[in-house]
Design a protein around this motif. Structure first.
Motif, PDB file in Angstrom:
ATOM      1  N   LEU A 156       4.943   9.734   3.513  1.00 51.78           N
ATOM      2  CA  LEU A 156       4.174   8.492   3.448  1.00 51.78           C
ATOM      3  C   LEU A 156       3.929   8.141   1.994  1.00 51.78           C
ATOM      4  O   LEU A 156       3.916   9.009   1.118  1.00 51.78           O
ATOM      5  N   SER A 157       3.697   6.879   1.748  1.00 53.36           N
ATOM      6  CA  SER A 157       3.385   6.412   0.409  1.00 53.36           C
ATOM      7  C   SER A 157       2.288   5.359   0.489  1.00 53.36           C
ATOM      8  O   SER A 157       2.351   4.460   1.320  1.00 53.36           O
ATOM      9  N   VAL A 158       1.266   5.517  -0.348  1.00 46.77           N
ATOM     10  CA  VAL A 158       0.190   4.538  -0.421  1.00 46.77           C
ATOM     11  C   VAL A 158       0.013   4.097  -1.866  1.00 46.77           C
ATOM     12  O   VAL A 158       0.464   4.766  -2.797  1.00 46.77           O
ATOM     13  N   LEU A 159      -0.660   3.000  -2.034  1.00 45.12           N
ATOM     14  CA  LEU A 159      -1.032   2.516  -3.351  1.00 45.12           C
ATOM     15  C   LEU A 159      -2.523   2.786  -3.513  1.00 45.12           C
ATOM     16  O   LEU A 159      -3.340   2.325  -2.701  1.00 45.12           O
ATOM     17  N   VAL A 160      -2.875   3.553  -4.536  1.00 46.76           N
ATOM     18  CA  VAL A 160      -4.269   3.853  -4.827  1.00 46.76           C
ATOM     19  C   VAL A 160      -4.739   2.864  -5.892  1.00 46.76           C
ATOM     20  O   VAL A 160      -4.159   2.789  -6.975  1.00 46.76           O
ATOM     21  N   VAL A 161      -5.770   2.089  -5.554  1.00 48.17           N
ATOM     22  CA  VAL A 161      -6.335   1.103  -6.481  1.00 48.17           C
ATOM     23  C   VAL A 161      -7.658   1.660  -6.993  1.00 48.17           C
ATOM     24  O   VAL A 161      -8.555   1.978  -6.207  1.00 48.17           O
ATOM     25  N   LEU A 162      -7.753   1.777  -8.314  1.00 48.27           N
ATOM     26  CA  LEU A 162      -8.949   2.336  -8.930  1.00 48.27           C
ATOM     27  C   LEU A 162     -10.017   1.268  -9.119  1.00 48.27           C
ATOM     28  O   LEU A 162      -9.707   0.081  -9.295  1.00 48.27           O
ATOM     29  N   ARG A 163     -11.263   1.703  -9.073  1.00 48.16           N
ATOM     30  CA  ARG A 163     -12.391   0.782  -9.276  1.00 48.16           C
ATOM     31  C   ARG A 163     -12.446   0.352 -10.736  1.00 48.16           C
ATOM     32  O   ARG A 163     -12.131   1.128 -11.630  1.00 48.16           O
ATOM     33  N   PRO A 164     -12.898  -0.864 -10.965  1.00 52.28           N
ATOM     34  CA  PRO A 164     -13.075  -1.299 -12.346  1.00 52.28           C
ATOM     35  C   PRO A 164     -14.274  -0.593 -12.965  1.00 52.28           C
ATOM     36  O   PRO A 164     -15.136  -0.073 -12.246  1.00 52.28           O
ATOM     37  N   PRO A 165     -14.333  -0.560 -14.291  1.00 51.37           N
ATOM     38  CA  PRO A 165     -15.516   0.034 -14.932  1.00 51.37           C
ATOM     39  C   PRO A 165     -16.769  -0.750 -14.548  1.00 51.37           C
ATOM     40  O   PRO A 165     -16.690  -1.915 -14.130  1.00 51.37           O
ATOM     41  N   ASP A 180     -16.926  12.868  -6.440  1.00 52.99           N
ATOM     42  CA  ASP A 180     -16.597  12.599  -7.842  1.00 52.99           C
ATOM     43  C   ASP A 180     -15.201  12.004  -8.008  1.00 52.99           C
ATOM     44  O   ASP A 180     -14.881  11.466  -9.071  1.00 52.99           O
ATOM     45  N   ILE A 181     -14.369  12.058  -6.979  1.00 58.37           N
ATOM     46  CA  ILE A 181     -13.060  11.402  -6.987  1.00 58.37           C
ATOM     47  C   ILE A 181     -13.157  10.051  -6.279  1.00 58.37           C
ATOM     48  O   ILE A 181     -12.718   9.025  -6.788  1.00 58.37           O
ATOM     49  N   ALA A 182     -13.753  10.039  -5.088  1.00 55.96           N
ATOM     50  CA  ALA A 182     -13.847   8.816  -4.280  1.00 55.96           C
ATOM     51  C   ALA A 182     -14.567   7.698  -5.019  1.00 55.96           C
ATOM     52  O   ALA A 182     -14.210   6.523  -4.849  1.00 55.96           O
ATOM     53  N   ARG A 183     -15.535   8.012  -5.842  1.00 54.41           N
ATOM     54  CA  ARG A 183     -16.296   6.952  -6.523  1.00 54.41           C
ATOM     55  C   ARG A 183     -15.447   6.138  -7.498  1.00 54.41           C
ATOM     56  O   ARG A 183     -15.823   5.031  -7.867  1.00 54.41           O
ATOM     57  N   HIS A 184     -14.284   6.674  -7.878  1.00 56.22           N
ATOM     58  CA  HIS A 184     -13.396   5.966  -8.808  1.00 56.22           C
ATOM     59  C   HIS A 184     -12.312   5.164  -8.088  1.00 56.22           C
ATOM     60  O   HIS A 184     -11.529   4.471  -8.736  1.00 56.22           O
ATOM     61  N   ILE A 185     -12.248   5.263  -6.762  1.00 48.93           N
ATOM     62  CA  ILE A 185     -11.179   4.612  -6.000  1.00 48.93           C
ATOM     63  C   ILE A 185     -11.736   3.442  -5.216  1.00 48.93           C
ATOM     64  O   ILE A 185     -12.723   3.576  -4.493  1.00 48.93           O
ATOM     65  N   ASP A 186     -11.091   2.296  -5.349  1.00 47.01           N
ATOM     66  CA  ASP A 186     -11.475   1.119  -4.580  1.00 47.01           C
ATOM     67  C   ASP A 186     -10.845   1.175  -3.195  1.00 47.01           C
ATOM     68  O   ASP A 186     -11.499   0.941  -2.187  1.00 47.01           O
ATOM     69  N   THR A 187      -9.555   1.503  -3.142  1.00 42.99           N
ATOM     70  CA  THR A 187      -8.854   1.597  -1.863  1.00 42.99           C
ATOM     71  C   THR A 187      -7.591   2.432  -2.020  1.00 42.99           C
ATOM     72  O   THR A 187      -7.052   2.557  -3.120  1.00 42.99           O
ATOM     73  N   ALA A 188      -7.134   2.989  -0.916  1.00 42.59           N
ATOM     74  CA  ALA A 188      -5.829   3.646  -0.817  1.00 42.59           C
ATOM     75  C   ALA A 188      -5.179   3.002   0.392  1.00 42.59           C
ATOM     76  O   ALA A 188      -5.605   3.216   1.519  1.00 42.59           O
ATOM     77  N   THR A 189      -4.180   2.189   0.142  1.00 40.95           N
ATOM     78  CA  THR A 189      -3.654   1.346   1.217  1.00 40.95           C
ATOM     79  C   THR A 189      -2.139   1.380   1.294  1.00 40.95           C
ATOM     80  O   THR A 189      -1.460   1.594   0.287  1.00 40.95           O
ATOM     81  N   PHE A 190      -1.641   1.173   2.493  1.00 45.03           N
ATOM     82  CA  PHE A 190      -0.213   1.066   2.709  1.00 45.03           C
ATOM     83  C   PHE A 190       0.224  -0.346   2.384  1.00 45.03           C
ATOM     84  O   PHE A 190      -0.521  -1.304   2.577  1.00 45.03           O
ATOM     85  N   THR A 191       1.448  -0.466   1.908  1.00 48.14           N
ATOM     86  CA  THR A 191       2.010  -1.788   1.681  1.00 48.14           C
ATOM     87  C   THR A 191       2.236  -2.429   3.040  1.00 48.14           C
ATOM     88  O   THR A 191       2.863  -1.817   3.909  1.00 48.14           O
ATOM     89  N   PRO A 192       1.702  -3.632   3.244  1.00 46.72           N
ATOM     90  CA  PRO A 192       1.906  -4.256   4.560  1.00 46.72           C
ATOM     91  C   PRO A 192       3.385  -4.558   4.792  1.00 46.72           C
ATOM     92  O   PRO A 192       4.120  -4.814   3.836  1.00 46.72           O
ATOM     93  N   PRO A 193       3.823  -4.506   6.038  1.00 42.26           N
ATOM     94  CA  PRO A 193       5.221  -4.822   6.317  1.00 42.26           C
ATOM     95  C   PRO A 193       5.502  -6.290   5.984  1.00 42.26           C
ATOM     96  O   PRO A 193       4.583  -7.113   5.980  1.00 42.26           O
ATOM     97  N   PRO A 194       6.743  -6.609   5.694  1.00 40.50           N
ATOM     98  CA  PRO A 194       7.075  -8.002   5.378  1.00 40.50           C
ATOM     99  C   PRO A 194       6.811  -8.910   6.574  1.00 40.50           C
ATOM    100  O   PRO A 194       6.850  -8.466   7.728  1.00 40.50           O
ATOM    101  N   GLU A 195       6.540 -10.162   6.299  1.00 43.93           N
ATOM    102  CA  GLU A 195       6.269 -11.132   7.355  1.00 43.93           C
ATOM    103  C   GLU A 195       7.542 -11.827   7.815  1.00 43.93           C
ATOM    104  O   GLU A 195       7.500 -12.907   8.363  1.00 43.93           O
TER     105      GLU A 195
END
Length: 132
Positions: free
Chosen positions: A23-32, A111-126
């Motif tokens: 599996l592959s996800v995109l991890v988006v980090l929280r802004p400062p 201490d890890i989760a607080r820096h992550i906004d989301t970990a999401t799968f790329t949606p399938p193409p429409e």
């Protein structure tokens, strides 16, 4: 294009049938904390949302230590790839299910989760089969 002995899972990762699916996800980090509150990040102000190098290092090292392949951080995100079983263990996914949306961060250390906004799968193409 996968052959009949392969299947495509989530982020278009092709794996042989009968093996632990990759599996592959995109991890988006929280802004400062001092980043402005806006609806959309654009190239003109993405620099205001970049996490510190220390945050990037801490989060990516943690995932690497768990056994994930961590891609290069670009802007505010990085790709995270690993076998389904590793995602199950790390994110406490229900057995036998492939998630289709963002992963819950509740199972991660605070201490890890607080820096992550989301970990999401790329949606399938429409477009394509089943999507006229």
């Amino acid at each position: 294009m996968p052959n009949r002995d392969q299947e495509v899972i989530c982020d278009m990762v092709s794996v042989p049938r009968g093996q632990d699916q990759t599996l592959s996800v995109l991890v988006v980090l929280r802004p400062p904390g001092d980043a402005p509150a806006i609806e959309e990040i654009t190239a003109n102000h993405v620099h205001q949302f970049l996490p510190s190098p220390d945050v990037v290092r801490a989060v990516t090292r943690w995932f690497t230590s768990r056994g994930f392949d961590v891609g290069e951080t670009v802007g505010i995100s990085f790709p995270l790839t690993g076998p389904h079983s590793l995602f199950q263990d790390t994110f406490h996914l229900p057995a036998g299910e492939l998630p289709q949306e963002a992963l819950s961060l509740d199972a991660l250390p605070p201490d890890i989760a607080r820096h992550i906004d989301t970990a999401t799968f790329t949606p399938p193409p429409e477009f394509g089969p089943g999507n006229p």
